[in-house]
Structures are given as structure tokens and as C-alpha cells.
Design a protein around this motif. Structure first.
Motif, PDB file in Angstrom:
ATOM      1  N   VAL A   1     -26.842  43.688  -4.457  1.00  0.00           N
ATOM      2  CA  VAL A   1     -24.964  43.680  -4.994  1.00  0.00           C
ATOM      3  C   VAL A   1     -24.112  44.947  -4.804  1.00  0.00           C
ATOM      4  N   HIS A   2     -23.827  45.823  -4.308  1.00  0.00           N
ATOM      5  CA  HIS A   2     -23.321  46.640  -3.440  1.00  0.00           C
ATOM      6  C   HIS A   2     -23.067  45.865  -2.377  1.00  0.00           C
ATOM      7  N   ILE A   3     -23.932  45.454  -1.118  1.00  0.00           N
ATOM      8  CA  ILE A   3     -22.837  44.582  -0.471  1.00  0.00           C
ATOM      9  C   ILE A   3     -22.699  42.593  -0.600  1.00  0.00           C
ATOM     10  N   ARG A   4     -22.660  42.734  -1.598  1.00  0.00           N
ATOM     11  CA  ARG A   4     -21.953  41.168  -2.202  1.00  0.00           C
ATOM     12  C   ARG A   4     -20.747  41.901  -2.507  1.00  0.00           C
ATOM     13  N   ARG A   5     -20.969  43.208  -3.330  1.00  0.00           N
ATOM     14  CA  ARG A   5     -19.849  43.631  -4.243  1.00  0.00           C
ATOM     15  C   ARG A   5     -18.553  44.311  -2.589  1.00  0.00           C
ATOM     16  N   LEU A   6     -18.939  44.776  -1.838  1.00  0.00           N
ATOM     17  CA  LEU A   6     -18.693  44.680  -0.734  1.00  0.00           C
ATOM     18  C   LEU A   6     -17.627  43.662   0.177  1.00  0.00           C
ATOM     19  N   ARG A   7     -18.801  42.441   0.262  1.00  0.00           N
ATOM     20  CA  ARG A   7     -18.147  41.317   0.872  1.00  0.00           C
ATOM     21  C   ARG A   7     -17.010  40.607   0.163  1.00  0.00           C
ATOM     22  N   GLU A   8     -17.036  40.849  -0.635  1.00  0.00           N
ATOM     23  CA  GLU A   8     -15.639  40.131  -1.664  1.00  0.00           C
ATOM     24  C   GLU A   8     -14.300  40.874  -1.328  1.00  0.00           C
ATOM     25  N   LYS A   9     -14.635  42.147  -1.055  1.00  0.00           N
ATOM     26  CA  LYS A   9     -13.668  42.810  -1.142  1.00  0.00           C
ATOM     27  C   LYS A   9     -13.058  43.114   0.557  1.00  0.00           C
ATOM     28  N   ILE A  10     -13.794  42.785   2.197  1.00  0.00           N
ATOM     29  CA  ILE A  10     -13.441  42.744   2.459  1.00  0.00           C
ATOM     30  C   ILE A  10     -13.960  41.219   3.632  1.00  0.00           C
ATOM     31  N   GLU A  11     -14.516  40.548   3.394  1.00  0.00           N
ATOM     32  CA  GLU A  11     -14.508  39.310   3.712  1.00  0.00           C
ATOM     33  C   GLU A  11     -13.656  37.702   2.990  1.00  0.00           C
ATOM     34  N   GLU A  12     -12.835  37.142   4.292  1.00  0.00           N
ATOM     35  CA  GLU A  12     -12.469  36.053   4.095  1.00  0.00           C
ATOM     36  C   GLU A  12     -13.064  35.276   3.056  1.00  0.00           C
ATOM     37  N   SER A  13     -14.382  34.784   3.622  1.00  0.00           N
ATOM     38  CA  SER A  13     -15.124  33.753   2.465  1.00  0.00           C
ATOM     39  C   SER A  13     -16.381  34.517   2.552  1.00  0.00           C
ATOM     40  N   PRO A  14     -16.426  35.485   1.134  1.00  0.00           N
ATOM     41  CA  PRO A  14     -18.591  35.897   1.500  1.00  0.00           C
ATOM     42  C   PRO A  14     -19.242  35.332   1.303  1.00  0.00           C
ATOM     43  N   SER A  15     -18.541  34.253   1.203  1.00  0.00           N
ATOM     44  CA  SER A  15     -20.598  33.048   1.520  1.00  0.00           C
ATOM     45  C   SER A  15     -20.507  33.437   3.458  1.00  0.00           C
TER      46      SER A  15
ATOM     47  N   PRO B   1     -19.803  35.178   6.325  1.00  0.00           N
ATOM     48  CA  PRO B   1     -19.407  36.661   6.307  1.00  0.00           C
ATOM     49  C   PRO B   1     -18.625  36.992   8.277  1.00  0.00           C
ATOM     50  N   LYS B   2     -17.684  37.248   8.670  1.00  0.00           N
ATOM     51  CA  LYS B   2     -18.091  37.655   9.850  1.00  0.00           C
ATOM     52  C   LYS B   2     -17.620  38.923  10.094  1.00  0.00           C
ATOM     53  N   TYR B   3     -17.749  39.897   9.234  1.00  0.00           N
ATOM     54  CA  TYR B   3     -19.164  41.949   9.047  1.00  0.00           C
ATOM     55  C   TYR B   3     -19.603  42.327   9.124  1.00  0.00           C
ATOM     56  N   ILE B   4     -20.618  42.130   7.770  1.00  0.00           N
ATOM     57  CA  ILE B   4     -21.763  42.211   6.710  1.00  0.00           C
ATOM     58  C   ILE B   4     -22.777  40.851   7.115  1.00  0.00           C
ATOM     59  N   LYS B   5     -23.160  40.812   7.947  1.00  0.00           N
ATOM     60  CA  LYS B   5     -23.883  39.688   8.041  1.00  0.00           C
ATOM     61  C   LYS B   5     -25.879  39.816   8.055  1.00  0.00           C
ATOM     62  N   THR B   6     -26.142  39.201   7.607  1.00  0.00           N
ATOM     63  CA  THR B   6     -27.451  38.794   7.564  1.00  0.00           C
ATOM     64  C   THR B   6     -28.221  38.644   8.165  1.00  0.00           C
TER      65      THR B   6
END
Length: 230
Positions: free
Chosen positions: A200-214, A216-221
Motif C-alpha cells: 500500500v505504501h509503495i503504491r501510494r508513493l508511485r502515485e505521487k512520483i510516477e507518470e504511470s504508476p502501473s 513505473p520508471k523509478y520503483i520497479k517490481t
């Protein structure tokens, strides 16, 4: 340093116990009995931490949390009377830093409060690094001001989100399991790793820093392993 705390609950006995217990540890505690009063106090005062019940008159805890998060990164511990994973997940989605299920042991609440305050203090009093900033692609994290910028526009992160982002920015390309992230962020917690909390925390972080959270170009899985900064 005397910490200033806001405790919010419509049950007066619970609030009385929280206030007395935290004040015994030298904290200054304000109380609110409903959601509207909580929002007003949060707007008028600067708090180091907020203990927030979910079931409140006028505005529920989720609405209060959302109101606070629109203006402040103050750490929030949410209280719920239900042993319901959905309440916990919703609390994190709305920006809470931690949660506690009623009925709770006041000693556990105090331990959670102190752990979060320690993390917050460590951020603000962090020793000066060799460089004052970490820059990765379009993200700039200032270690002196603890502010984060995306394309030179400041983005508001909670303390947990800030710590997670800092962990990845300072360990580029290192893969962290959910347990690794949990142990790095919640160092003083005795609670077992809850993988959904990390997600949940990583998803919320992605929503704030990623242009496309699905995508991601920063925090990847790394499927089946964990997360890493790409």
C-alpha cells in the motif's frame, strides 16, 4: 523537546486514558471528540503526531485523515474498532502511517507513538551527508530540508513514503524484499512484517512520483522477489 500530540476519539474514557498516559511521558496532548473539531484543531495547530479513531461523528477518521494530508505530513496513527483488514488498508490509502485495532494496550500505543516520533526526529536531525541532495532522473531529495522534488516541483510525502523513497534512492538497483523494506522503515517495531502494508505504501508513493504508476520508471517490481530503483 516537548512533543505536541492530537488525540481524536468520541469515547471520552479512551481519550482520557490516552491523554493521561502520553502526558506522563512529557507530551502535550490536545483532544477532539468529533471529526470537525479534529480538522479545526489540525488547521490551527502544528502537531508532531495525531492519534485518530475511524468511527467519529460529523466526519469519520478517513475524511479527517484526507483533510490533514491535503495540508500536512504530520504522522497519523489510526484506531479502528474492527479487526478488519479493509479498514487498515483504507487507513493507509488515505495517508495514515500506522494503525492499531481496538481494544488496544495503552503501552503498545505509547510504543508506536514513540517509534514514529523517533523516525520523524531522525529525519529532521539527520547528520549532514557528503552531499545535501540525492538526484535520480527527475527526482531530487534534499537531505537538509527533507523535501522531495519531481521535475523541480515539490511533492508532499508522508514520513513513511519519504523513508521508503530515500531507501531506494540511496540503494540504486538493489532489490529489497518486502521484509527488507519493513525492517528498514520499522526498525523498532516488534510487529511481524505485513506485506500488504508495504504494498500500500509503495503504491501510494508511485502515485505521487510516477507518470504511470502501473508502468513505473523509478520503483520497479522484481516479480517474486521485491522492489528496486530502476
Amino acid at each position: 523537546m516537548k512533543y505536541k500530540i492530537l488525540a481524536v476519539d468520541d469515547e471520552k474514557l479512551i481519550l482520557k486514558g490516552i491523554k493521561f498516559s502520553l502526558e506522563q511521558d512529557g507530551m502535550d496532548v490536545d483532544v477532539a471528540y468529533d471529526g470537525e473539531e479534529a480538522c479545526n484543531l489540525a488547521d490551527e495547530n502544528k502537531y508532531d503526531l495525531i492519534v485518530l479513531d475511524i468511527m467519529l461523528p460529523f466526519k469519520n477518521g478517513f475524511e479527517v485523515c484526507q483533510h490533514i494530508r491535503a495540508k500536512s505530513n504530520t504522522p497519523i496513527i489510526m484506531l479502528t474498532a474492527k479487526n478488519d483488514d479493509m479498514d487498515k488498508i483504507l487507513g493507509l490509502e488515505f495517508g495514515a502511517d500506522d494503525y492499531l485495532t481496538k481494544p488496544f494496550n495503552i503501552l503498545e500505543l505509547k510504543a508506536r507513538v514513540k517509534a514514529i516520533l523517533r523516525r520523524s526526529t531522525m529525519i529532521h536531525n539527520e547528520e549532514k551527508a557528503v552531499t545535501d541532495e540525492i538526484v535520480v532522473k527527475d527526482i531530487r531529495l534534499n537531505l537538509k530540508s527533507n523535501r522531495v522534488y519531481l521535475k523541480n516541483i515539490e511533492i508532499k510525502l508522508t514520513i513513511i513514503e519519504y523513508n521508503i523513497l530515500k531507501l531506494f534512492l540511496t540503494n540504486k538497483e538493489k532489490i529489497f524484499t518486502r521484509n527488507d523494506v519493513y525492517e528498514s522503515i520499522w526498525k523498532h517495531s516488534e510487529r511481524k512484517c505485513d506485506t500488504r502494508t508495504i504494498d500500500v505504501h509503495i503504491r501510494r508513493l508511485r502515485e505521487k512520483i510516477e507518470e504511470s504508476p502501473s508502468l513505473p520508471k523509478y520503483i520497479k517490481t522484481k516479480w517474486g522477489v521485491g522492489y528496486y530503483l530502476g
